[in-house]
Design a protein around this motif. Structure first.
Motif, PDB file in Angstrom:
ATOM      1  N   GLU A 334       0.774  -1.366   0.035  1.00  0.00           N
ATOM      2  CA  GLU A 334       0.071   0.163  -0.021  1.00  0.00           C
ATOM      3  C   GLU A 334       0.885   1.161   0.162  1.00  0.00           C
ATOM      4  O   GLU A 334       1.752   1.593   1.016  1.00  0.00           O
ATOM      5  CB  GLU A 334      -1.003   0.108   1.219  1.00  0.00           C
ATOM      6  CG  GLU A 334      -1.893  -1.105   1.152  1.00  0.00           C
ATOM      7  CD  GLU A 334      -2.799  -1.286   2.148  1.00  0.00           C
ATOM      8  OE1 GLU A 334      -2.594  -0.489   3.206  1.00  0.00           O
ATOM      9  OE2 GLU A 334      -3.709  -2.058   2.306  1.00  0.00           O
ATOM     10  N   VAL A 335       0.846   1.953  -1.095  1.00  0.00           N
ATOM     11  CA  VAL A 335       1.678   3.083  -1.277  1.00  0.00           C
ATOM     12  C   VAL A 335       1.214   4.326  -0.382  1.00  0.00           C
ATOM     13  O   VAL A 335       1.949   5.211  -0.009  1.00  0.00           O
ATOM     14  CB  VAL A 335       1.954   3.614  -2.722  1.00  0.00           C
ATOM     15  CG1 VAL A 335       2.649   4.669  -2.762  1.00  0.00           C
ATOM     16  CG2 VAL A 335       2.506   2.256  -3.606  1.00  0.00           C
ATOM     17  N   ASN A 336      -0.117   4.498  -0.410  1.00  0.00           N
ATOM     18  CA  ASN A 336      -0.690   5.592   0.555  1.00  0.00           C
ATOM     19  C   ASN A 336      -0.162   6.911   0.173  1.00  0.00           C
ATOM     20  O   ASN A 336       0.294   7.673   1.090  1.00  0.00           O
ATOM     21  CB  ASN A 336      -0.484   5.228   1.908  1.00  0.00           C
ATOM     22  CG  ASN A 336      -1.200   3.833   2.293  1.00  0.00           C
ATOM     23  OD1 ASN A 336      -2.481   3.504   1.906  1.00  0.00           O
ATOM     24  ND2 ASN A 336      -0.839   3.140   3.218  1.00  0.00           N
ATOM     25  N   VAL A 337      -0.233   7.363  -1.116  1.00  0.00           N
ATOM     26  CA  VAL A 337       0.048   8.598  -1.607  1.00  0.00           C
ATOM     27  C   VAL A 337      -1.087   9.175  -2.407  1.00  0.00           C
ATOM     28  O   VAL A 337      -1.600   8.667  -3.141  1.00  0.00           O
ATOM     29  CB  VAL A 337       1.408   8.721  -2.524  1.00  0.00           C
ATOM     30  CG1 VAL A 337       1.395   9.961  -3.077  1.00  0.00           C
ATOM     31  CG2 VAL A 337       2.687   8.180  -1.424  1.00  0.00           C
ATOM     32  N   THR A 338      -1.441  10.485  -1.926  1.00  0.00           N
ATOM     33  CA  THR A 338      -2.473  11.067  -2.884  1.00  0.00           C
ATOM     34  C   THR A 338      -1.856  12.262  -3.507  1.00  0.00           C
ATOM     35  O   THR A 338      -1.177  13.045  -2.604  1.00  0.00           O
ATOM     36  CB  THR A 338      -3.781  11.632  -1.775  1.00  0.00           C
ATOM     37  OG1 THR A 338      -4.036  10.464  -1.210  1.00  0.00           O
ATOM     38  CG2 THR A 338      -4.594  12.342  -2.724  1.00  0.00           C
ATOM     39  N   LEU A 339      -1.863  12.450  -4.664  1.00  0.00           N
ATOM     40  CA  LEU A 339      -1.204  13.673  -5.327  1.00  0.00           C
ATOM     41  C   LEU A 339      -1.878  14.862  -5.402  1.00  0.00           C
ATOM     42  O   LEU A 339      -3.284  14.810  -5.716  1.00  0.00           O
ATOM     43  CB  LEU A 339      -0.753  13.141  -6.806  1.00  0.00           C
ATOM     44  CG  LEU A 339       0.131  11.953  -6.894  1.00  0.00           C
ATOM     45  CD1 LEU A 339       0.261  11.701  -8.485  1.00  0.00           C
ATOM     46  CD2 LEU A 339       1.518  12.477  -6.368  1.00  0.00           C
ATOM     47  N   SER A 340      -1.352  16.101  -5.336  1.00  0.00           N
ATOM     48  CA  SER A 340      -2.205  17.197  -5.305  1.00  0.00           C
ATOM     49  C   SER A 340      -2.102  17.538  -6.770  1.00  0.00           C
ATOM     50  O   SER A 340      -1.261  16.974  -7.705  1.00  0.00           O
ATOM     51  CB  SER A 340      -1.496  18.321  -4.485  1.00  0.00           C
ATOM     52  OG  SER A 340       0.026  18.588  -5.251  1.00  0.00           O
ATOM     53  N   PRO A 341      -3.154  18.509  -7.394  1.00  0.00           N
ATOM     54  CA  PRO A 341      -2.943  18.769  -8.792  1.00  0.00           C
ATOM     55  C   PRO A 341      -1.668  19.500  -9.136  1.00  0.00           C
ATOM     56  O   PRO A 341      -1.317  18.856 -10.422  1.00  0.00           O
ATOM     57  CB  PRO A 341      -4.185  19.741  -8.652  1.00  0.00           C
ATOM     58  CG  PRO A 341      -4.912  19.886  -7.451  1.00  0.00           C
ATOM     59  CD  PRO A 341      -4.229  19.069  -6.584  1.00  0.00           C
ATOM     60  N   PRO A 342      -0.766  20.136  -8.524  1.00  0.00           N
ATOM     61  CA  PRO A 342       0.521  20.396  -8.989  1.00  0.00           C
ATOM     62  C   PRO A 342       1.174  19.105  -9.146  1.00  0.00           C
ATOM     63  O   PRO A 342       2.180  19.213 -10.001  1.00  0.00           O
ATOM     64  CB  PRO A 342       1.011  21.431  -8.053  1.00  0.00           C
ATOM     65  CG  PRO A 342      -0.350  21.931  -7.299  1.00  0.00           C
ATOM     66  CD  PRO A 342      -1.286  20.947  -7.363  1.00  0.00           C
TER      67      PRO A 342
END
Length: 985
Positions: A334-342
């Motif tokens: 589980e990487v558990n990373v959420t990217l922001s738009p930038p």
């Protein structure tokens, strides 16, 4: 452990040469199980490799005594021998390196074949059909093939330390001229594996052998190949109950069978008819570990071990990686990373392979989502290709290893695990020859084979080494690997690569030059990952070898007219005095150039002057062979230059990229021309643009004539041997012979890639190229060619060979070039038909006079006979002139597939125009009237060969095809002449 390939090579025990002494045979040989293959009198001949599998039930260490004999017959260059001992846990625990015996140059009178199996078979099979008695003329079989024991020998002692109980792999990497024996100081069950290649059958040693078939095997296959007729070797295979499973008798040089195996058993193989020399044994689709008795085969189990899940694997490092993968859970991934738009739009960059890699974080997230993370799935870890044009796994490795503030994936433990998990499918293919190339079990054999490569045959071919390509991802992960992986897991994949590199330390790439570059480029990356000084030393040693002219000598066993002309055997392997490394025995505009790209990258790692010296010679040849397409100095050499490809020995391509490091500018002549910079004045101009007249001769092969009005390129060296593509199979029962041609590949058409003409290229000052020979077909070269009434050989590959086609460009020519008189005389005996062609070209300041004479050596009739004159088609006006009548030619170049599996036969046949046009003058000119005219002594009939280009950026070229008589009485002569006159001066 000692380091290898260092300047000091005194760490091993080597006696002086000895012969005539009684062999040392231990008392226990043959009395203890699995010892029949041991002792001084049991000689093994490596087709580069032998891997002795020795089972040590004590684990207390042992000593090995090797004898090494060298025939010095088939290999001209130095032939050292590398010894390694690999412990049961996969560590390299001992090693020695025996230098060459100091005798190089081979024995050409006995060099009746080639160490590479497939080349050897093509060579011998061509002579079987085309030479008296079916054997190469002027050759004799070496007496040492039947009595290798009469050769003097040296001894090497290898001390293997105590490294635990289990299976030890003793690797011997030598050459085809070597004969090796091995004797341990105590009884050890021993089987022999030949590495990637076949196993030579010496005497009666292998008349009966045993091997293990793993439970997962499907079809298995066995084959024997024989060097000289009559072919007589047969095989019988029995199961462990004595039941005959399959048998075959020879009716060709290669005899084989395949069958559905019963896994988890030991089989017995009996050979008959092995009394002569030149037999090799092949096995595929199962572990090819041969043992002297059934008990040994049962204990060694093909070199495999069974893990807790019932999987049979060859290497301890793979079992360690499998155990790690078995332990993974969904939570671990589980990487558990959420990217922001930038962050989605952020693009990461890194070095990967020969290029740079770029990936957006948004695409990295897509790849993560597409990876199978279900431990219960048989596809666990696989990565779907969701981002085209790039290795998606490398993209994930870049995301995990790229240290940037806007990269939230950097050092993510779960992502690091995902990367390694994704590459396990390739790493698990680690095979007994220390390559990541194992066949997947179960294997299904072809029911009705139509190709030699569908048979269970083996080859010591190294390939490009790209089976280790996953090292790119590991290099990207290197700074952070320990954040997601246990130390022992890192050690396991590193050890697999260390063993892979071991397998390349004494490689001989032979007739395919770019393999050396690719494999050592991979070695450079592995050295960067591991920091192993032994690998670093091997790279430096091989850099010296590949950059030493004439070191590796000769592969083609047949003497050529060029050899007679220069008074020695011309080198067709390793670096030549011309500056190129041969590809398929000669110059190639794609792969000879690719070599410098790869070794240029290696040079940045080693900074060795020998590589610079090599590049200086090669770049001069490359630059003299290069023409500006515009008439002016090219601003972008890749798209604004061209070269003749009729000289190529393998591909249709001329690489106009220059991979030599720009840091070498000033040390490599003409290199600044290939990297033009605004405001920079090059040290010298392009040779084709120079106004000062000169004649340049490189290695008596390449001739360049420059006047104030034109620049001409001619070739006078050896051509690709007639046997090179003699590989079309004829099957008879369970045997096969080669009886004709398969094409050159790479989209070319014909019996050979190499199709050199009279004038390879002609360039007019202020205009650009006007004639450009190409090797796409014989019609695209400046040559005499035709079609016989009937096929000229028994078999052919219909996709790329016309069996009725013959051509002077396939001949072994006699060439005389007088630089002072600027006169070129070319004599060609056309293969397979009774025609002789003589051409004389005299180069004046503003014209070239050509005389062509075709003589029939006996009465002869053919379907058609022609003479082609190539023309350059980009931005040119082409016309035929008959007195006052001018016939313009409409040029519509066709684009052929760039790298097809087979050429488009319909396209090639359709390029030839049907209309015959009468003319005595041919004209090729630019829009402003500069160019050339070919003025014939009398009117001739011509057809137009439609121009083609092999890729969008490549130049377009076609040909004027002149009709010649198709019937000759004995000694009849057809003679014509023409003058090439420069226009617009």
């Amino acid at each position: 452990m000692r380091l290898f390939f260092t300047a000091v090579l005194l760490a091993f025990a080597v006696s002086g040469c000895r012969s005539g002494q009684a062999p040392e045979v231990p008392d226990w040989r043959g009395k203890e199980p699995g010892t029949a293959y041991l002792g001084d009198d049991v000689l093994w001949r490596p087709r580069e490799w032998l891997i002795f599998h020795m089972l040590d039930d004590k684990g207390t260490g042992f000593q090995l005594r090797f004898t090494v004999r060298d025939m010095n017959t088939y290999v001209h260059g130095p032939a050292p021998v590398l010894f390694r001992a690999v412990a049961p846990d996969g560590r390299i625990v001992a090693g020695e390196f025996l230098p060459d015996d100091g005798v190089t140059g081979g024995d050409f009178s006995c060099q009746d074949g080639i160490y590479d199996p497939y080349a050897d078979f093509r060579y011998r099979q061509w002579h079987r059909v085309n030479s008296p008695g079916g054997i190469p003329p002027e050759k004799r079989r070496s007496p040492y093939l039947s009595h290798p024991e009469k050769l003097p020998y040296r001894t090497v002692v290898l001390s293997v330390p105590a490294a635990g109980k289990g299976l030890y792999r003793i690797v011997v990497a030598g050459r085809w001229d070597h004969w090796i024996s091995v004797t341990p100081d105590r009884p050890l069950m021993t089987g022999v594996h030949p590495g990637a290649g076949p196993l030579y059958v010496n005497g009666s040693t292998l008349d009966r052998s045993y091997f293990y078939i793993p439970a997962a095997a499907g079809d298995i296959g066995l084959a024997v190949t024989e060097e000289v007729p009559p072919y007589r070797c047969g095989m019988t295979l029995e199961n462990d109950r004595g039941q005959v499973l399959k048998q075959a008798d020879a009716d060709g040089f290669c005899t084989w069978f395949d069958l559905k195996s019963v896994g988890g058993t030991v089989c017995r193989l009996d050979l008959r008819g092995t009394g002569g020399s030149g037999i090799c044994l092949h096995g595929r689709w199962f572990p090819f570990l041969l043992c002297p008795d059934a008990a040994t085969a049962e204990r060694l189990r093909g070199g495999m071990e069974i893990d807790s899940r019932g999987r049979e694997t060859f290497h301890a490092c793979i079992r360690e990686l499998n155990s790690w993968a078995d332990s993974l859970t969904r939570k671990d991934l589980e990487v558990n990373v959420t990217l922001s738009p930038p962050q989605n739009k952020a693009v990461l960059e890194g070095e990967c392979g020969i290029d740079e890699i770029r990936v957006s974080l948004e695409n990295a997230a897509r790849i993560i989502d597409a990876q199978n993370a279900d431990p219960a799935s048989p596809e666990f870890g696989t990565v779907s290709r969701v981002v085209p044009g790039v290795d998606n796994l490398n993209c994930l490795a870049l995301a995990a290893g790229c240290d940037r503030p806007d990269n939230p994936y950097y050092g993510n433990p779960a992502l690091i695990r995902r990367v390694l998990l994704g590459m396990l499918a390739q790493i698990r293919r680690f095979d007994p020859a220390f390559r990541f190339e194992a066949n997947d079990f179960p294997y299904e054999a072809a029911k009705h084979p139509t190709s030699y490569f569908q048979l269970p045959v083996r080859s010591n071919w190294y390939g490009l080494g790209l089976d280790s390509g996953f090292v790119d991802a590991l290099l990207l992960l290197k700074p952070v690997a320990d954040r997601g992986l246990p130390e022992k897991v890192i050690a396991a994949y590193e050890q697999s690569l260390r063993l892979w590199a071991m397998g390349r330390m004494n490689m001989s790439a032979g007739e395919v030059a770019n393999q050396w570059g690719w494999n050592y480029f991979q070695m450079k990356k592995i050295a960067s990952l591991l920091g192993d000084p032994a690998i670093d030393a091997a790279i430096r040693r091989n850099a010296t070898l590949v950059s030493t002219p004439n070191l590796f000598g000769r592969i083609n066993p047949d003497r050529t007219p060029f050899d007679c002309k220069i008074g020695r055997l011309d080198a067709d392997c390793g670096l030549t005095p011309s500056g190129y490394m041969p590809e398929q025995l000669g110059f190639d505009g794609e792969y000879s150039c690719e070599q410098t790209l790869l070794w240029g990258k290696i040079w940045r790692f080693t900074r060795q002057d020998c590589i610079v010296d090599w590049f200086d010679k090669f770049n001069q040849l490359k630059t003299f062979l290069t023409l500006s397409r515009t008439g002016d100095a090219p601003d972008a050499p890749f798209s604004q230059s061209c070269s003749p490809t009729d000289l190529n020995f393998r591909t249709r391509y001329m690489t106009h990229k220059n991979g030599q490091p720009q840091e070498m500018i000033g040390r490599v002549k003409f290199l600044d021309l290939w990297f033009p910079k605004k405001g920079m004045v090059p040290a010298e101009s392009w040779p084709c643009l120079t106004l000062n007249p000169f004649v340049k001769v490189i290695d008596d092969k390449f001739f360049f004539i420059n006047t104030k009005t034109y620049y001409a390129i001619l070739y006078g060296g050896p051509r690709q041997p007639l046997w090179s593509n003699w590989s079309a199979p004829v099957f008879r029962g369970n045997s096969v012979n080669f009886a004709g041609y398969e094409g050159p590949g790479y989209g070319g058409w014909g019996a050979s890639a190499n199709k050199p003409g009279g004038i390879s290229a002609l360039y007019v000052k202020g205009c650009g190229p006007v004639s450009l020979g190409q090797n796409n077909t014989v019609m695209d070269s400046d040559t005499v060619w035709g079609k016989a009434l009937h096929p000229l050989f028994e078999a052919w590959r219909k996709e790329d060979v016309d069996p009725a086609e013959f051509a002077a460009c396939y001949a072994r020519p006699e060439v005389r070039f007088d630089a002072k008189k600027r006169e070129y005389v070319l004599n060609e005996l056309v293969p397979y038909v009774p025609l002789a062609v003589k051409r004389t070209l005299v180069f004046s300041d503003d014209c070239i006079d050509v005389t062509v004479e075709i003589r029939a050596l006996e009465a002869f009739r053919c379907r058609e006979l022609n003479y082609s004159i190539p023309f350059f088609a980009d931005r040119r006006r082409v016309a035929l002139i008959d007195g006052a009548h001018r016939i313009p030619v409409t040029l519509k170049p066709v684009l052929t597939p760039t790298r097809p599996r087979n050429p488009d036969g319909g396209l090639e046949r359709g390029r030839m125009g049907e209309t015959r046009l009468r003319a005595n003058v041919l004209e090729i000119a630019s829009e402003d009237g500069k160019g050339v005219e070919y003025s014939f002594d009398r009117p001739q009939e011509f057809r137009i060969l439609q121009p083609f280009r092999y890729r969008e950026v490549a130049p377009a070229g076609g040909s004027f095809v002149m009709a010649l008589p198709d019937e000759f009485a004995q000694n009849a002569v057809v003679k014509f002449s023409y003058r090439i006159r420069i226009l617009g001066i």
